[in-house]
Write a protein that holds these residues in place. Structure first.
Motif, PDB file in Angstrom:
ATOM      1  N   HIS A  67       0.853  -1.189   0.000  1.00 30.07           N
ATOM      2  CA  HIS A  67       0.000   0.000   0.000  1.00 30.07           C
ATOM      3  C   HIS A  67       0.887   1.235   0.000  1.00 30.07           C
ATOM      4  O   HIS A  67       1.575   1.511   0.981  1.00 30.07           O
ATOM      5  N   GLU A  68       0.877   1.951  -1.102  1.00 30.34           N
ATOM      6  CA  GLU A  68       1.667   3.173  -1.195  1.00 30.34           C
ATOM      7  C   GLU A  68       0.811   4.357  -0.762  1.00 30.34           C
ATOM      8  O   GLU A  68      -0.340   4.478  -1.167  1.00 30.34           O
ATOM      9  N   GLN A  69       1.386   5.203   0.066  1.00 25.35           N
ATOM     10  CA  GLN A  69       0.673   6.354   0.610  1.00 25.35           C
ATOM     11  C   GLN A  69       1.319   7.649   0.120  1.00 25.35           C
ATOM     12  O   GLN A  69       2.546   7.767   0.126  1.00 25.35           O
ATOM     13  N   PRO A  70       0.510   8.631  -0.273  1.00 25.51           N
ATOM     14  CA  PRO A  70       1.069   9.917  -0.687  1.00 25.51           C
ATOM     15  C   PRO A  70       1.805  10.603   0.464  1.00 25.51           C
ATOM     16  O   PRO A  70       1.464  10.415   1.631  1.00 25.51           O
ATOM     17  N   ASP A  71       2.821  11.376   0.116  1.00 21.28           N
ATOM     18  CA  ASP A  71       3.568  12.129   1.117  1.00 21.28           C
ATOM     19  C   ASP A  71       2.611  13.033   1.895  1.00 21.28           C
ATOM     20  O   ASP A  71       1.692  13.621   1.321  1.00 21.28           O
ATOM     21  N   GLY A  72       2.831  13.096   3.190  1.00 21.55           N
ATOM     22  CA  GLY A  72       1.981  13.922   4.040  1.00 21.55           C
ATOM     23  C   GLY A  72       0.805  13.183   4.648  1.00 21.55           C
ATOM     24  O   GLY A  72      -0.005  13.775   5.352  1.00 21.55           O
ATOM     25  N   THR A  73       0.702  11.880   4.391  1.00 15.86           N
ATOM     26  CA  THR A  73      -0.395  11.095   4.969  1.00 15.86           C
ATOM     27  C   THR A  73       0.100  10.093   5.999  1.00 15.86           C
ATOM     28  O   THR A  73      -0.634   9.205   6.398  1.00 15.86           O
ATOM     29  N   TRP A  74       1.348  10.242   6.435  1.00 15.92           N
ATOM     30  CA  TRP A  74       1.910   9.415   7.503  1.00 15.92           C
ATOM     31  C   TRP A  74       1.919  10.237   8.773  1.00 15.92           C
ATOM     32  O   TRP A  74       2.240  11.429   8.745  1.00 15.92           O
ATOM     33  N   GLY A  75       1.587   9.627   9.880  1.00 17.85           N
ATOM     34  CA  GLY A  75       1.634  10.321  11.154  1.00 17.85           C
ATOM     35  C   GLY A  75       2.338   9.491  12.208  1.00 17.85           C
ATOM     36  O   GLY A  75       2.216   8.274  12.239  1.00 17.85           O
ATOM     37  N   ALA A  76       3.108  10.168  13.052  1.00 19.07           N
ATOM     38  CA  ALA A  76       3.782   9.506  14.166  1.00 19.07           C
ATOM     39  C   ALA A  76       4.025  10.544  15.250  1.00 19.07           C
ATOM     40  O   ALA A  76       4.314  11.707  14.945  1.00 19.07           O
ATOM     41  N   GLY A  77       3.882  10.143  16.471  1.00 14.05           N
ATOM     42  CA  GLY A  77       4.138  11.058  17.579  1.00 14.05           C
ATOM     43  C   GLY A  77       3.203  12.248  17.592  1.00 14.05           C
ATOM     44  O   GLY A  77       3.567  13.320  18.067  1.00 14.05           O
ATOM     45  N   GLY A  78       2.018  12.083  17.035  1.00 10.17           N
ATOM     46  CA  GLY A  78       1.031  13.159  17.044  1.00 10.17           C
ATOM     47  C   GLY A  78       1.251  14.221  15.972  1.00 10.17           C
ATOM     48  O   GLY A  78       0.643  15.294  16.028  1.00 10.17           O
ATOM     49  N   THR A  79       2.097  13.934  14.983  1.00 14.14           N
ATOM     50  CA  THR A  79       2.374  14.910  13.931  1.00 14.14           C
ATOM     51  C   THR A  79       2.499  14.219  12.579  1.00 14.14           C
ATOM     52  O   THR A  79       2.712  13.014  12.506  1.00 14.14           O
ATOM     53  N   ILE A  80       2.365  14.982  11.517  1.00 13.71           N
ATOM     54  CA  ILE A  80       2.554  14.448  10.170  1.00 13.71           C
ATOM     55  C   ILE A  80       4.049  14.283   9.912  1.00 13.71           C
ATOM     56  O   ILE A  80       4.841  15.170  10.221  1.00 13.71           O
ATOM     57  N   MET A  81       4.413  13.144   9.362  1.00 14.55           N
ATOM     58  CA  MET A  81       5.807  12.868   9.019  1.00 14.55           C
ATOM     59  C   MET A  81       5.929  12.851   7.501  1.00 14.55           C
ATOM     60  O   MET A  81       5.218  12.109   6.829  1.00 14.55           O
ATOM     61  N   ARG A  82       6.805  13.657   6.972  1.00 11.85           N
ATOM     62  CA  ARG A  82       7.084  13.681   5.537  1.00 11.85           C
ATOM     63  C   ARG A  82       8.102  12.590   5.210  1.00 11.85           C
ATOM     64  O   ARG A  82       8.865  12.143   6.074  1.00 11.85           O
ATOM     65  N   TYR A  83       8.124  12.206   3.936  1.00 11.75           N
ATOM     66  CA  TYR A  83       9.021  11.136   3.515  1.00 11.75           C
ATOM     67  C   TYR A  83      10.471  11.425   3.885  1.00 11.75           C
ATOM     68  O   TYR A  83      11.182  10.542   4.364  1.00 11.75           O
ATOM     69  N   THR A  84      10.923  12.641   3.699  1.00  9.63           N
ATOM     70  CA  THR A  84      12.316  12.970   4.000  1.00  9.63           C
ATOM     71  C   THR A  84      12.613  12.780   5.490  1.00  9.63           C
ATOM     72  O   THR A  84      13.707  12.352   5.852  1.00  9.63           O
ATOM     73  N   GLU A  85      11.629  13.058   6.344  1.00  9.40           N
ATOM     74  CA  GLU A  85      11.811  12.851   7.784  1.00  9.40           C
ATOM     75  C   GLU A  85      11.884  11.370   8.129  1.00  9.40           C
ATOM     76  O   GLU A  85      12.723  10.948   8.934  1.00  9.40           O
ATOM     77  N   VAL A  86      11.009  10.586   7.517  1.00 10.84           N
ATOM     78  CA  VAL A  86      10.998   9.134   7.755  1.00 10.84           C
ATOM     79  C   VAL A  86      12.299   8.526   7.255  1.00 10.84           C
ATOM     80  O   VAL A  86      12.927   7.715   7.949  1.00 10.84           O
ATOM     81  N   ALA A  87      12.746   8.928   6.083  1.00  8.05           N
ATOM     82  CA  ALA A  87      14.003   8.417   5.542  1.00  8.05           C
ATOM     83  C   ALA A  87      15.167   8.801   6.438  1.00  8.05           C
ATOM     84  O   ALA A  87      16.079   7.996   6.651  1.00  8.05           O
ATOM     85  N   GLY A  88      15.141   9.988   7.002  1.00  7.37           N
ATOM     86  CA  GLY A  88      16.193  10.429   7.923  1.00  7.37           C
ATOM     87  C   GLY A  88      16.237   9.577   9.179  1.00  7.37           C
ATOM     88  O   GLY A  88      17.313   9.264   9.688  1.00  7.37           O
ATOM     89  N   LEU A  89      15.067   9.175   9.664  1.00  7.15           N
ATOM     90  CA  LEU A  89      15.024   8.304  10.852  1.00  7.15           C
ATOM     91  C   LEU A  89      15.628   6.941  10.550  1.00  7.15           C
ATOM     92  O   LEU A  89      16.263   6.334  11.418  1.00  7.15           O
ATOM     93  N   ALA A  90      15.427   6.462   9.344  1.00  4.10           N
ATOM     94  CA  ALA A  90      15.929   5.141   8.968  1.00  4.10           C
ATOM     95  C   ALA A  90      17.451   5.129   8.886  1.00  4.10           C
ATOM     96  O   ALA A  90      18.070   4.079   9.040  1.00  4.10           O
ATOM     97  N   THR A  91      18.064   6.272   8.632  1.00  2.00           N
ATOM     98  CA  THR A  91      19.518   6.306   8.503  1.00  2.00           C
ATOM     99  C   THR A  91      20.208   6.673   9.820  1.00  2.00           C
ATOM    100  O   THR A  91      21.410   6.564   9.932  1.00  2.00           O
ATOM    101  N   ASP A  92      19.434   7.137  10.797  1.00  2.00           N
ATOM    102  CA  ASP A  92      20.018   7.512  12.109  1.00  2.00           C
ATOM    103  C   ASP A  92      20.368   6.306  12.948  1.00  2.00           C
ATOM    104  O   ASP A  92      19.871   5.263  12.821  1.00  2.00           O
TER     105      ASP A  92
END
Length: 66
Positions: A41-66
């Motif tokens: 299931h592919e989701q458009p950017d801006g439709t992911w949420g975590a920690g009570g806020t919207i997470m953009r793809y660049t933020e999610v990708a940054g978490l994966a590399t940390d």
């Protein structure tokens, strides 16, 4: 999964790996692979949420590399 992250060459790899993991976890052999269905299931950017806020793809990708 964020929309556009997987192309036609990478999708089969995801499906294959997920299938192998499920088979191993269930104690099933490769001959039972058709029992495992993987839905991507592919989701458009801006439709992911975590920690009570919207997470953009660049933020999610940054978490994966940390």
């Amino acid at each position: 999964m964020p929309f556009g992250v997987l192309d036609d060459e990478r999708r089969p790899g995801l499906v294959g790996e997920a299938t192998e993991l499920v088979l191993a976890a269930a104690g099933l052999g490769a001959d039972q692979a058709l029992r495992v269905w993987v839905l991507i299931h592919e989701q458009p950017d801006g439709t992911w949420g975590a920690g009570g806020t919207i997470m953009r793809y660049t933020e999610v990708a940054g978490l994966a590399t940390d």
